[in-house]
Design a protein around this motif. Structure first.
Motif: not given
Lengths: 115, 116
Positions: A49-59
């Motif tokens: 998460y970057n500044n509350k935003e999901l950036i990476i979601n790995e399988t």
């Protein structure tokens, strides 16, 4: 003064239960991560998460749901726990975007045992 | 795709001898490279990093690492090992040009054992 803290340190639960792990960082970083370390010590990123935003979601199975109420906190909720979820879960944080490389700082880990 | 290889699962060294823990990497662009140490039942601790500039970087606890672009390696070294250096060591890489939010790719870890 702990930089990245996680609670609980140990979590023992039965299959099918729902559990949460909490993480807090006081480093002022803008990015937080969840990692899973398996029994062979292999480290795999799950979410970022970057500044509350999901950036990476790995399988990751959708039974795992991260939540970031603010940039200092990143929690991990796991539904319908399975035996294979047993592992050590690490939270980490970093300041991304600087020329300095953005090294990550890790919490002490949460050892999850599903029986 | 980015990847990191630590070819040795275990390294054994006598106290006082120099130690080397090997790491090779693969990225499409220029790398940021990191070493971390994990003591039993603890989280990972940052040791050192290579960003740019001098190929020899110095870090915590007397450790250093040498970046070799032609060999795509970033080996961790220490001139004189201590028993207290015994731990699990991880190499990690990040592509400078990546927009993947600071994502690190970790090697599989090398267990360092220093005997008295």
């Amino acid at each position: 003064d702990t930089a990245v803290s996680q609670t609980p340190k140990y979590l023992v639960t039965q299959m099918g239960n729902d559990k949460s792990i909490k993480c807090e960082q006081n480093l002022g970083h803008d990015t937080m991560y969840w990692y899973k370390q398996d029994s062979k010590k292999f480290l795999k990123i799950m979410f970022s998460y970057n500044n509350k935003e999901l950036i990476i979601n790995e399988t990751v199975p959708n039974r795992f749901s991260p939540k970031s109420p603010d940039k200092a906190h990143l929690n991990l909720h796991i539904n319908s726990l399975e035996l294979g979820d047993s592992a050590v879960y690490f939270c980490a944080s970093s300041q991304v975007g600087l020329a300095g490389g953005g090294e990550q700082y890790f919490g002490p880990g949460t050892r999850l045992t599903v029986t | 795709a980015q990847s990191v290889a630590q070819p040795e699962d275990q390294v054994n060294v006598a106290e006082g001898n120099p130690l080397t823990v090997k790491c090779t990497y693969s990225v499409s662009g220029n790398p940021y490279l990191f070493w971390y140490v994990q003591y039993p039942n603890r989280g990972l601790q940052f040791l050192l990093k290579y960003i740019t500039g001098d190929n020899l970087v110095k870090g915590s606890y007397g450790f250093e690492a040498e970046f070799n672009k032609s060999q795509t390696s970033f080996h961790l070294k220490k001139p004189s090992a201590l028993v207290s250096d015994s731990a699990l060591y991880f190499c990690a890489v990040r592509d400078k040009g990546s927009n993947q939010g600071g994502k690190l790719i970790f090697g599989q870890g090398t267990e360092l054992s220093v005997k008295p």
